[in-house]
Design a protein around this motif. Structure first.
Motif, PDB file in Angstrom:
ATOM      1  N   LYS A  87      -4.562  -5.659  14.457  1.00 34.48           N
ATOM      2  CA  LYS A  87      -5.196  -5.088  13.272  1.00 34.48           C
ATOM      3  C   LYS A  87      -6.643  -4.682  13.533  1.00 34.48           C
ATOM      4  N   LYS A 133       4.037  -0.668   8.774  1.00 30.73           N
ATOM      5  CA  LYS A 133       3.603   0.689   8.448  1.00 30.73           C
ATOM      6  C   LYS A 133       4.756   1.607   8.082  1.00 30.73           C
ATOM      7  N   GLU A 174      -3.824   6.689  -2.289  1.00 25.22           N
ATOM      8  CA  GLU A 174      -3.371   5.412  -1.750  1.00 25.22           C
ATOM      9  C   GLU A 174      -3.488   4.389  -2.868  1.00 25.22           C
ATOM     10  N   GLU A 231       1.077  -6.180   8.596  1.00 23.32           N
ATOM     11  CA  GLU A 231       1.297  -4.961   7.825  1.00 23.32           C
ATOM     12  C   GLU A 231       2.359  -4.115   8.512  1.00 23.32           C
ATOM     13  N   GLU A 273       0.882  -1.173   0.000  1.00 15.91           N
ATOM     14  CA  GLU A 273       0.000   0.000   0.000  1.00 15.91           C
ATOM     15  C   GLU A 273       0.916   1.218   0.000  1.00 15.91           C
TER      16      GLU A 273
END
Ligand code: ADP
Ligand code: MG
Length: 498
Positions: free
Chosen positions: A287, A238, A166, A236, A23
């Motif tokens: 999450k 970040k 995004e 994920e 992402e």
């Protein structure tokens, strides 16, 4: 052990592969913010670019910036993606000290851009494709500054409300190196489109990296069925802010997951941070799910409906993109894949090359841009914008070589003079008496003298023609490097070998 294009971790219970989905948040290049008229500039005094909308004052209404919409559509087109004529802005509710509204306006259920695909290039020139899931528009938050005061956190709202795209990839990336290549290629495409400057150090491009591990057969099933249930649980990571950190974070994270699974544990889907000093990822929060954010359509903003003519016009004015340019350089200009890739990888470099080219010999021009110019710029730590030699000047040198006025060797001296003193290449050659001697009479005279003075050498050459190189060197030396090499070789061959 890992081969080039899949990364295999040899565990105690067998092999594991990595699956990666990216992402990327890309700051939209625009004058004003997404929903206000405040400037979207970097580096201004804190809190000087903040409108009442950005500060979340009561009663302020957002107004969508048409230019940001156009940038998102152009980016979608550049990613070969479906443009959604209907999209909508939602509120994503959460508290953050640098998010005065108390929610972020984003696109959740209806993004402006749907599925697409990007052709990525690895450092070795090979190509791989990554599916794009979606691209949506959203607001950036402000910045919390923790290092100005030991007891307080400062907030700078200049970034609050700046438009972000995004860009979410499908989990098609398979190695740490490919993840970096994906981001690098994406950045190049964005720069060509001029929709994002892509400077990771300035935070204009930020990557969240989703990583899971699975058995090789599981990934095949995923590809066959396109169903994520065949893959492992992802974590994920970040806001990883360099290509090198992206690779390090993935390597660390994949090994961490394999260790847990092989010890009989389970991966928790969570958000993690990469600690560059420790070279490790650590848990940030478990999450959150979409429902935690209480998404709902922003009542202040009507749905965004695009007219086909708006999309068509943007499409018609899209610039040539790196993949197309590379192809054209190879097919139409006859450059090697390697030269084409090097030139295309950076838009400024490609632009510079095309100005040097202007009807000149492509291979010679590519050679001079990639080797002489960039070698020198690298050595002196300069960017292309700071090059003391302009494209026109370099083009002039290339023409002089091609027209036989100077040899490639002398051209390096001309380049050096122009680098240091500037000037017009033809004039420099004239003033410094650097013209190549093509006058065969003059060359012949020097050769005759050399043969007479070196009968023993001449005899050797007659037995072993390869030894003629010695004479070539002597002629060049005698003539200050200015003799036309082709003429020298021809005359020598005639006199020594016939
Ligand atoms: P979220 O907002 O919950 O992070 P998104 O849909 O925005 O969800 O992004 C999910 C990202 O994770 C996408 O890039 C997707 O390709 C990737 N992804 C999904 N499943 C996996 C998996 N099992 N392993 C690795 N990446 C995955
Ligand atoms: Mg996410």
């Amino acid at each position: 052990m890992s081969d080039k294009h899949t990364y295999i971790i040899n565990g105690a219970t067998g092999d594991w592969e990595i699956v990666i989905g990216m992402e990327v948040h890309a700051q939209v290049k625009s004058n004003a913010k997404l929903f206000s008229g405040a400037a979207a500039a970097f580096g201004a005094e804190p809190n000087t670019l903040v409108s009442l909308v950005d500060a979340g004052m009561p009663g302020m209404l957002p107004v969508l910036n048409r230019a940001c919409v156009a940038q998102a559509v152009r980016t979608g087109l550049g990613l070969n993606a479906r443009i959604n004529a209907f999209s909508r802005f939602d509120r994503k509710n959460y508290f953050y000290p640098d998010l005065p509204q108390g929610y972020q306006i984003s696109q959740f259920a209806h993004p402006i851009v749907g599925e697409g695909e990007i052709e990525c290039e690895r450092n070795d020139g090979t190509i791989f494709k990554v599916g794009i899931e979606r691209l949506h528009l959203e607001q950036d938050a402000g910045k919390s500054i923790h290092d100005l005061d030991p007891d307080a956190t400062y907030v700078d709202l200049n970034r609050s409300g700046v438009a972000l795209m995004e860009i979410v990839s499908r989990p098609h990336v398979r190695t740490p190196g490919d993840a970096a290549a994906y981001v690098r290629t994406l950045r190049t495409v964005l720069r060509y489109l001029d929709t994002c400057d892509g400077d990771m150090e300035k935070g204009q491009l930020r990557a969240d990296v989703n990583v899971s591990v699975c058995r090789p057969s599981q990934y095949e099933k995923f590809i066959d069925t396109d169903s994520l249930e065949h893959l492992g649980t992802r974590c994920e990571i970040k806001n990883v802010n360099s290509l090198r950190f992206i690779m390090q974070a993935i390597e660390y994270e994949a090994q961490r997951q394999v260790n847990i699974i092989e010890d009989g544990g389970k991966i928790n889907q969570e958000t993690r941070l990469f600690d560059a000093n420790a070279g490790a990822t650590r848990s940030m929060r478990s999450k959150e799910d979409a429902h935690d954010y209480r998404y709902f359509p922003d009542p202040d903003l009507p749905p965004l409906e695009l007219e086909q003519s708006f999309i068509d016009e943007l499409k018609a004015n899209l610039p040539e993109l790196p993949a197309q340019k590379r192809k054209r350089f190879v097919e139409k200009l006859g450059l090697s894949e390697y030269d084409a890739s090097v030139l295309v990888a950076d838009k400024d470099r490609a632009d510079y090359f095309e100005q040097v080219l202007e009807g000149r010999d492509p291979k010679l021009a590519a050679n001079w841009v990639n080797n002489e110019l960039f070698g020198r710029l690298n050595k002196e730590g300069l960017g292309i914008a700071e090059s003391p030699v302009s494209p026109d000047q370099l083009g002039g040198i290339v023409s002089l070589i091609k027209d036989g006025v100077i040899s490639g060797k002398i051209a390096k001296d001309v380049f050096d003079i122009i680098w240091n003193e500037g000037g017009d290449p033809a004039q420099v050659v004239e003033e410094h008496g650097m013209k190549q001697v093509t006058d065969t009479g003059a060359i012949e005279k020097v050769i005759d003298e050399l043969i007479t003075a070196n009968t023993e050498q001449a005899r050797k050459v007659r037995q072993k023609p390869k030894a003629m190189g010695w004479f070539v060197g002597q002629v060049m030396k005698a003539m200050g490097g200015k003799a036309n090499p082709q003429a020298v070789n021809e005359i020598l061959a005639k006199k020594l070998l016939d």
